[in-house]
Design a protein around this motif. Structure first.
Motif, PDB file in Angstrom:
ATOM      1  N   THR A 203       0.921  -1.265  -0.064  1.00  7.91           N
ATOM      2  CA  THR A 203       0.010  -0.052  -0.030  1.00  7.91           C
ATOM      3  C   THR A 203       1.018   1.282   0.027  1.00  7.91           C
ATOM      4  O   THR A 203       0.685   2.281  -0.790  1.00  7.91           O
ATOM      5  CB  THR A 203      -0.603  -0.075   1.177  1.00  7.91           C
ATOM      6  OG1 THR A 203      -1.991  -1.142   1.019  1.00  7.91           O
ATOM      7  CG2 THR A 203      -1.738   1.230   1.082  1.00  7.91           C
ATOM      8  N   VAL A 207       0.925   3.829  -3.184  1.00  3.31           N
ATOM      9  CA  VAL A 207       0.537   5.314  -3.050  1.00  3.31           C
ATOM     10  C   VAL A 207       1.597   6.225  -2.885  1.00  3.31           C
ATOM     11  O   VAL A 207       1.348   7.187  -3.742  1.00  3.31           O
ATOM     12  CB  VAL A 207       0.015   5.333  -1.589  1.00  3.31           C
ATOM     13  CG1 VAL A 207      -0.052   6.844  -1.091  1.00  3.31           C
ATOM     14  CG2 VAL A 207      -1.278   4.554  -1.220  1.00  3.31           C
ATOM     15  N   TRP A 210       1.963   6.656  -6.968  1.00  4.06           N
ATOM     16  CA  TRP A 210       1.096   7.285  -7.520  1.00  4.06           C
ATOM     17  C   TRP A 210       1.268   8.696  -7.481  1.00  4.06           C
ATOM     18  O   TRP A 210       1.116   9.352  -8.237  1.00  4.06           O
ATOM     19  CB  TRP A 210      -0.207   6.565  -7.255  1.00  4.06           C
ATOM     20  CG  TRP A 210      -1.366   7.778  -7.744  1.00  4.06           C
ATOM     21  CD1 TRP A 210      -2.190   8.357  -7.095  1.00  4.06           C
ATOM     22  CD2 TRP A 210      -1.895   7.384  -9.061  1.00  4.06           C
ATOM     23  NE1 TRP A 210      -3.263   8.740  -7.953  1.00  4.06           N
ATOM     24  CE2 TRP A 210      -3.086   8.210  -9.111  1.00  4.06           C
ATOM     25  CE3 TRP A 210      -1.365   6.966 -10.070  1.00  4.06           C
ATOM     26  CZ2 TRP A 210      -3.624   8.378 -10.248  1.00  4.06           C
ATOM     27  CZ3 TRP A 210      -2.308   6.774 -11.306  1.00  4.06           C
ATOM     28  CH2 TRP A 210      -3.197   7.759 -11.477  1.00  4.06           C
ATOM     29  N   TRP A 222       4.279  10.373   2.029  1.00  2.00           N
ATOM     30  CA  TRP A 222       2.792  10.053   1.768  1.00  2.00           C
ATOM     31  C   TRP A 222       2.670   8.455   1.897  1.00  2.00           C
ATOM     32  O   TRP A 222       2.000   8.067   2.507  1.00  2.00           O
ATOM     33  CB  TRP A 222       2.050  10.685   0.794  1.00  2.00           C
ATOM     34  CG  TRP A 222       2.322  12.325   0.654  1.00  2.00           C
ATOM     35  CD1 TRP A 222       2.608  13.212  -0.196  1.00  2.00           C
ATOM     36  CD2 TRP A 222       1.566  12.926   1.976  1.00  2.00           C
ATOM     37  NE1 TRP A 222       2.405  14.251   0.234  1.00  2.00           N
ATOM     38  CE2 TRP A 222       2.072  14.594   1.504  1.00  2.00           C
ATOM     39  CE3 TRP A 222       0.986  12.785   2.993  1.00  2.00           C
ATOM     40  CZ2 TRP A 222       1.665  15.495   2.381  1.00  2.00           C
ATOM     41  CZ3 TRP A 222       0.834  13.973   4.165  1.00  2.00           C
ATOM     42  CH2 TRP A 222       1.117  14.888   3.548  1.00  2.00           C
ATOM     43  N   ALA A 226       0.967   6.201   4.518  1.00  2.00           N
ATOM     44  CA  ALA A 226       0.026   5.295   4.169  1.00  2.00           C
ATOM     45  C   ALA A 226       0.491   3.875   4.699  1.00  2.00           C
ATOM     46  O   ALA A 226      -0.299   2.905   5.114  1.00  2.00           O
ATOM     47  CB  ALA A 226      -0.182   5.083   2.521  1.00  2.00           C
ATOM     48  N   ASN A 230      -2.065   1.901   7.444  1.00  2.00           N
ATOM     49  CA  ASN A 230      -2.870   0.720   7.021  1.00  2.00           C
ATOM     50  C   ASN A 230      -3.046  -0.263   7.945  1.00  2.00           C
ATOM     51  O   ASN A 230      -3.987  -1.184   8.022  1.00  2.00           O
ATOM     52  CB  ASN A 230      -2.129   0.187   5.906  1.00  2.00           C
ATOM     53  CG  ASN A 230      -2.895  -0.805   5.056  1.00  2.00           C
ATOM     54  OD1 ASN A 230      -3.920  -0.335   4.470  1.00  2.00           O
ATOM     55  ND2 ASN A 230      -2.644  -2.075   5.003  1.00  2.00           N
ATOM     56  N   SER A 237      -6.553   4.156   6.617  1.00  2.00           N
ATOM     57  CA  SER A 237      -6.538   4.407   5.309  1.00  2.00           C
ATOM     58  C   SER A 237      -7.229   5.761   4.785  1.00  2.00           C
ATOM     59  O   SER A 237      -6.834   6.481   3.999  1.00  2.00           O
ATOM     60  CB  SER A 237      -7.129   3.445   4.353  1.00  2.00           C
ATOM     61  OG  SER A 237      -6.259   2.090   4.653  1.00  2.00           O
ATOM     62  N   ALA A 241      -5.044   9.446   3.532  1.00  2.00           N
ATOM     63  CA  ALA A 241      -5.479  10.094   2.410  1.00  2.00           C
ATOM     64  C   ALA A 241      -5.867  11.620   2.368  1.00  2.00           C
ATOM     65  O   ALA A 241      -5.348  12.241   1.586  1.00  2.00           O
ATOM     66  CB  ALA A 241      -6.419   9.290   1.680  1.00  2.00           C
ATOM     67  N   THR A 260      -5.556  12.231  -6.965  1.00  2.00           N
ATOM     68  CA  THR A 260      -4.873  11.606  -5.837  1.00  2.00           C
ATOM     69  C   THR A 260      -5.967  10.723  -4.965  1.00  2.00           C
ATOM     70  O   THR A 260      -5.713   9.613  -4.645  1.00  2.00           O
ATOM     71  CB  THR A 260      -4.284  12.699  -4.958  1.00  2.00           C
ATOM     72  OG1 THR A 260      -3.550  13.483  -5.695  1.00  2.00           O
ATOM     73  CG2 THR A 260      -3.804  12.146  -3.753  1.00  2.00           C
ATOM     74  N   TYR A 264      -5.786   6.647  -4.095  1.00  2.00           N
ATOM     75  CA  TYR A 264      -5.870   6.322  -2.883  1.00  2.00           C
ATOM     76  C   TYR A 264      -7.005   5.100  -2.926  1.00  2.00           C
ATOM     77  O   TYR A 264      -6.936   4.059  -2.140  1.00  2.00           O
ATOM     78  CB  TYR A 264      -6.193   7.292  -1.857  1.00  2.00           C
ATOM     79  CG  TYR A 264      -4.709   7.933  -1.182  1.00  2.00           C
ATOM     80  CD1 TYR A 264      -4.493   7.221  -0.131  1.00  2.00           C
ATOM     81  CD2 TYR A 264      -4.371   8.989  -1.817  1.00  2.00           C
ATOM     82  CE1 TYR A 264      -3.264   7.862   0.339  1.00  2.00           C
ATOM     83  CE2 TYR A 264      -3.071   9.536  -1.106  1.00  2.00           C
ATOM     84  CZ  TYR A 264      -2.574   8.916   0.037  1.00  2.00           C
ATOM     85  OH  TYR A 264      -1.558   9.458   0.443  1.00  2.00           O
ATOM     86  N   ASN A 268      -6.408   1.166  -1.811  1.00  2.00           N
ATOM     87  CA  ASN A 268      -6.983   0.551  -0.572  1.00  2.00           C
ATOM     88  C   ASN A 268      -8.050  -0.369  -0.878  1.00  2.00           C
ATOM     89  O   ASN A 268      -8.145  -1.409  -0.042  1.00  2.00           O
ATOM     90  CB  ASN A 268      -7.546   1.801   0.291  1.00  2.00           C
ATOM     91  CG  ASN A 268      -6.390   2.682   0.867  1.00  2.00           C
ATOM     92  OD1 ASN A 268      -5.543   2.136   1.738  1.00  2.00           O
ATOM     93  ND2 ASN A 268      -6.203   3.585   0.607  1.00  2.00           N
TER      94      ASN A 268
END
Length: 371
Positions: A203, A207, A210, A222, A226, A230, A237, A241, A260, A264, A268
């Motif tokens: 995750t 993230v 991305w 970030w 995450a 998590n 989550s 975000a 964005t 997420y 997730n």
């Protein structure tokens, strides 16, 4: 003295209150101990792997400790540097936000809609945000002092863990005592923690990748947020975000913010709702209601660390109950709803016979049994 069922229930409830109060009062001691045990359970397979390859126990454990400490130090360094950079960049982001606020207020004003400025900009005061970042830095420093205690307890736990079976057999006075049930509990807990760690790592990586592709600032930070959050079920989550989506809104505009949020959501949902349940299976699953209640309970008892450990702690309780005969039904209640095939596999359920009729008469009256 024989106690009535109501009095037994009252005593059980009172005992539960005392236990919860003790957990909350002893949190400064129990929280580092719980973190150390969880880290030891996660790293125990690595120690065993090294020992099977001829590495002595006194060498294997320092290697694992150094790897763990290096991982912690790297994560804390990333968090500290990112928070410092975010703190310095706050004024620039606040200026952009206020420019967007002014444009939105003017656009709404042209259409006869007035929004109080305090509603939009009151919480985005630069001094308040800088203080917030400074508080986060202090929290990271405090975590480092706690992490040192955790690593020390972890070292002694790993040194003792391979001697636990012999100690238990000696204490019980039975050299051939069967400990397979406890070994099964440890294996299932290790499997759960390993799967959860890999899912959280995936995750964080996805993230971070991305938001880096989109051009959002601090993608590594970030991804780290995450990864850590998590572990917190359901809420983690979502909380991870929010700041990234807000930063994307200020930095890239509405389109970047939507992309964005979409990233997420996809990460997730795919990992948390598809991949993770498939890897864990129903045996390691929990009811959604139990997940939320455990989050509230452990958050109340141990604070943010309790929320972080809420799912592993509840899973340990369920696995232990699953491996007992008397309380297996509690483990079933903690788990997800059974499938139709599992319910059907319970066999026919006999209906109570009406008063004054025999079994044959009852069967003739109903004409069929109820499955």
């Amino acid at each position: 003295m024989t106690l009535s069922s109501g009095l037994r229930a009252l005593l059980a409830a009172a005992s539960l209150v005392i236990v919860i109060a003790g957990l909350k009062i002893a949190a400064p001691v129990l929280v580092p101990t719980a973190l150390a045990i969880f880290l030891a359970v996660i790293t125990m397979p690595l120690v065993t792997w090294l020992r099977r390859r001829g590495v002595p126990n006194l060498v294997a454990i320092p290697i694992v400790i150094l790897l763990t400490f290096g991982t912690f130090a790297g994560l804390v360094t990333i968090a500290t540097q990112s928070l410092s950079e975010i703190r310095l960049a706050f004024p620039r982001y606040v200026e952009r936000f206020r420019a967007m606020e002014g444009a939105l207020t003017a656009w709404l004003g042209d259409r006869g809609i007035e929004i109080p400025r305090a509603l939009l900009s009151g919480w985005a005061d630069p001094e308040r945000l800088v203080d917030l970042a400074g508080g986060a830095l202090v929290g990271v420093a405090g975590f480092m002092s706690t992490a040192l205690v955790v690593l020390i307890v972890m070292v002694f736990f790993l040194l003792e863990v391979h001697g636990f079976p012999a100690k238990i057999r000696a204490a019980a006075g039975t050299p051939d005592l069967d400990l397979s049930r406890y070994a099964n509990i440890i294996r299932e807990v290790q499997r759960y923690l390993a799967i959860k760690t890999w899912i959280s790592l995936a995750t964080g990586l996805l993230v971070g990748l991305w938001v880096w592709i989109l051009g959002v600032d601090f993608p590594v930070f970030w991804g780290l947020v995450a990864f850590v959050l998590n572990y917190v079920p359901n809420v983690g989550s979502f909380v991870a975000a929010i700041p990234a989506i807000f930063l994307a809104l200020v930095q890239l505009g509405m389109k970047g913010s939507i992309l964005t949020a979409l990233g997420y959501l996809v990460v997730n949902v795919s990992l948390g709702n598809v991949v993770e349940p498939h890897l864990m299976g129903r045996k390691l699953g929990l009811s959604p209601l139990v997940v939320m209640l455990s989050l509230v309970f452990w958050g109340y008892v141990w604070g943010p660390v309790g929320m972080l450990l809420s799912l592993p702690l509840t899973m340990i309780v369920r696995i232990m109950l699953e491996n007992t005969e008397s309380y297996r039904w509690v483990a079933v209640l903690l788990g997800p709803a059974p499938e139709k095939e599992e319910v059907a596999g319970l066999g026919p359920v006999a209906l109570p016979e009406p008063a004054g009729t025999s079994g044959g008469a009852a069967e003739g009256a109903t004409g069929e049994s109820v499955a």
